[in-house]
Design an enzyme around this catalytic site. Structure first.
Site, short mmCIF file in Angstrom:
data_model
loop_
_atom_site.label_atom_id
_atom_site.label_comp_id
_atom_site.label_asym_id
_atom_site.label_seq_id
_atom_site.Cartn_x
_atom_site.Cartn_y
_atom_site.Cartn_z
CE LYS A 153 45.52 23.86 69.95
NZ LYS A 153 46.15 22.94 68.76
CD GLU A 163 49.67 22.50 84.70
OE1 GLU A 163 50.33 21.47 84.99
OE2 GLU A 163 48.84 22.54 83.72
N GLY A 170 51.20 23.35 70.40
CA GLY A 170 51.69 24.25 71.28
C GLY A 170 53.21 24.79 71.12
NE ARG A 171 56.35 19.28 70.18
CZ ARG A 171 55.24 18.38 70.30
NH1 ARG A 171 54.07 18.98 71.30
NH2 ARG A 171 55.09 17.26 69.78
CD GLU A 220 55.04 18.75 74.61
OE1 GLU A 220 54.99 18.79 75.92
OE2 GLU A 220 54.69 19.50 73.90
CG HIS A 272 83.79 29.84 85.34
ND1 HIS A 272 85.00 30.05 85.84
CD2 HIS A 272 83.47 30.74 84.36
CE1 HIS A 272 85.61 30.69 85.17
NE2 HIS A 272 84.90 31.30 84.24
CE LYS A 322 48.82 18.20 80.63
NZ LYS A 322 48.17 18.82 79.16
#
Length: 549
Positions: free
Chosen positions: A205, A211, A266-267, A352, A383, A511
């Site tokens: 955005k 990153e 974002g999510r 979040e 398992h 950050k």
């Protein structure tokens, strides 16, 4: 208002006392049609929530809790475009991205429905030109691969959809994802794509996420090393961002920058242009069906009475387990290989959103909020960690997710898969008593003293809560409904806890500290002179000494 201030909070505490020591075996025995009483159908999904430590009086109190928290008003406010994200002064309108309604929805004086339709059509037109071979790379070859560079919601939603719906994949078009700043992520992806036929999509955005920025710069450098010229960058890069100027400065054409809006977190963004990798790999028709499924769940959420409303019921059961029964985690176990990315997606969506310690008005909360979300695919988990679910000292609620039918008919695989899913749910609920274990061992031929010694090790307490969500098949429409269901469940819980589910200030501190540490790692300054704590500085020194060797 927060949970502890609601009148029905006290009523639920009384229910907890009343139901303490009551085993679900007793609840099923006393109500032969319990399944009918505690199950419901919503678009694309059937929910069995009978294997929870609840009864009818408790469910009534939970519904009253939602009513007292003014959930109906909160739902209307969200869908109506009010600024319910109060710390950022933003509306929350991811639901508008998949809405089929045509009436105006005005935000800041703009009818956003028109903007949404125009933006989606721009994406469709762009991808269509890739699919028909019109858009080509710097050597004249058509684009066949897309590398999406983004992190968080820009990554988790599209990668979930493309994995879940891989049976619908278009031939010849492959989407890849790079999120991690670990260079191995980018390196491994670049090693399998062809620079002449690859498009890079930068998903950010702000166009400044650390990153994403570093991976995008490295991808651009790689393309130049592979023979492209600076002027060719525009042929191989596109972006989804609200910072058009930064994208153009990077070398992306203005008409290849697709919009993001402040009212989409974002999510919650896979329904927007962030979903471009989905359209690239699966096609427009598939994406339309994904939107349709989500919209149908939205409609159910807005209209169904709370006691028949799937997102509301799931949210209320989660609050009962978390705040009154003391569970602190929630496992999500899809019995579908194609849903392997769902637990990771729901981790961000839930943790979040509701991983908050202060209320909507900034006061410290006295009641717990969001649980730790984790999980993995069945039958693999049987398992591995299912041992802890069945015999561990912690009570961990589980959401099992399975389809009635498989998209791949291989022998009796799906019958075995379905049987295992139901058996895990049943075992969590019923368990096995010491007497049952003892009699079973004696029946297998053990001596009485041997059976007596071994029986305690085979006791499974049961009374462990679970939901089972059943879809007909893992289609685009079903996936859309499933994601929308969990979105609304998280929202409902946030309303009742009294938190803002749509900000994420907790990620900012790390950050900002990382920037200072990066500067220290890159500096030749004296190691002894530092503003960092001795642990952090010691680790910085370790890194710098290694770099010198």
């Amino acid at each position: 208002m927060t949970l502890d201030k609601l009148v029905n909070h006290q009523a639920l505490q009384q229910h907890r006392t009343r139901l303490k020591g009551v085993h679900m075996r007793e609840l099923f025995k006393s109500d032969p049609v319990r399944f009918d009483h505690f199950s419901l159908q919503a678009p694309e999904i059937f929910l069995d929530y009978s294997k929870n430590c609840i009864d009818q009086p408790l469910l009534k109190s939970l519904v009253q809790l939602a009513e007292e928290a003014e959930l109906e008003t909160a739902i209307s406010a969200m869908f109506g475009g009010e600024e319910i994200n109060n710390t950022e002064n933003r509306a929350v309108l991811h639901t508008a991205l998949r809405s089929q309604e045509t009436s105006p929805l005005v935000v800041d004086g703009v009818d956003i429905r028109k903007e949404i339709v125009a933006a989606r059509q721009k994406v469709y037109d762009f991808v269509s030109k890739i699919h028909d071979g019109t858009l080509k790379g710097f050597t004249g070859k058509p684009i066949k691969s897309l590398v999406s560079i983004g992190i968080g919601g820009s990554y988790l939603g599209p990668v979930l959809a493309n994995e879940a719906l891989s049976p619908y994949k278009l031939d010849g078009f492959n989407a890849y994802f790079v999120a991690n700043i670990d260079s191995s992520d980018l390196h491994d992806t670049l090693s399998i794509v062809d620079p002449e036929t690859t498009l890079f999509l930068i998903q950010s955005k702000s166009f400044g996420t650390q990153e994403t920025r570093e991976n995008a710069l490295a991808a651009r450098d790689w393309l130049l090393r592979k023979g492209a010229k600076q002027s060719d960058i525009a042929l191989h890069f596109a972006a989804v961002s609200s910072n058009v100027d930064a994208a153009v400065k990077f070398g992306i054409k203005n008409d290849r920058v697709f919009p993001m809006w402040d009212w989409v977190g974002g999510r919650y963004s896979l329904w927007s242009a962030i979903g471009l990798p989905i359209i690239f790999q699966l096609g427009q028709q598939c994406f339309d069906a994904l939107l349709q499924g989500a919209y149908e769940m939205d409609t159910h959420f807005r209209s169904a009475p709370f006691n028949e409303n799937m997102p509301v019921v799931m949210a209320l059961i989660g609050i009962w387990n978390n705040n009154y029964l003391g569970t602190e985690t929630q496992a999500v176990i899809p019995y579908s290989q194609h849903l392997s990315q769902l637990p990771s997606y729901l981790q961000q969506l839930d943790m979040e959103s509701n991983g908050k310690r202060v209320s909507y008005t900034g006061e410290t909360l006295s009641e717990g909020t969001g649980p730790v979300i984790w999980g993995g695919i069945g039958c693999n988990g049987q398992h591995a960690y299912h041992q802890l679910l069945h015999q561990g000292s912690k009570v961990i609620p589980v959401d099992f997710i399975i389809a009635r039918r498989s998209l791949h008919n291989v022998s009796q695989h799906h019958q075995y898969l379905f049987a295992n899913c139901l058996a895990q749910s049943q075992a969590l609920m019923a368990g096995k008593t010491k007497d049952e274990a003892f009699n079973e061992l004696v029946g297998q031929g053990l001596e009485l003293n041997e059976a007596e010694a071994l029986a305690p090790h085979k006791v499974i307490p049961g009374n462990k809560p679970s939901n089972l969500l059943l879809i007909d098949a893992l289609t685009p429409q079903a996936l859309g409904s499933l994601i929308s269901l969990y979105e609304h469940k998280v929202f409902v819980q946030g309303v009742i806890w009294g938190v803002n589910s749509f900000d994420q200030w907790g990620v900012e501190l790390g950050k900002s500290l990382a920037n200072g540490i990066f500067d220290a790692l890159s500096s030749d300054a004296d190691e002894a002179k530092s503003q960092h704590d001795c642990s952090t500085q010691g680790l910085i020194n370790q890194f710098k000494r290694s770099a010198k060797n």
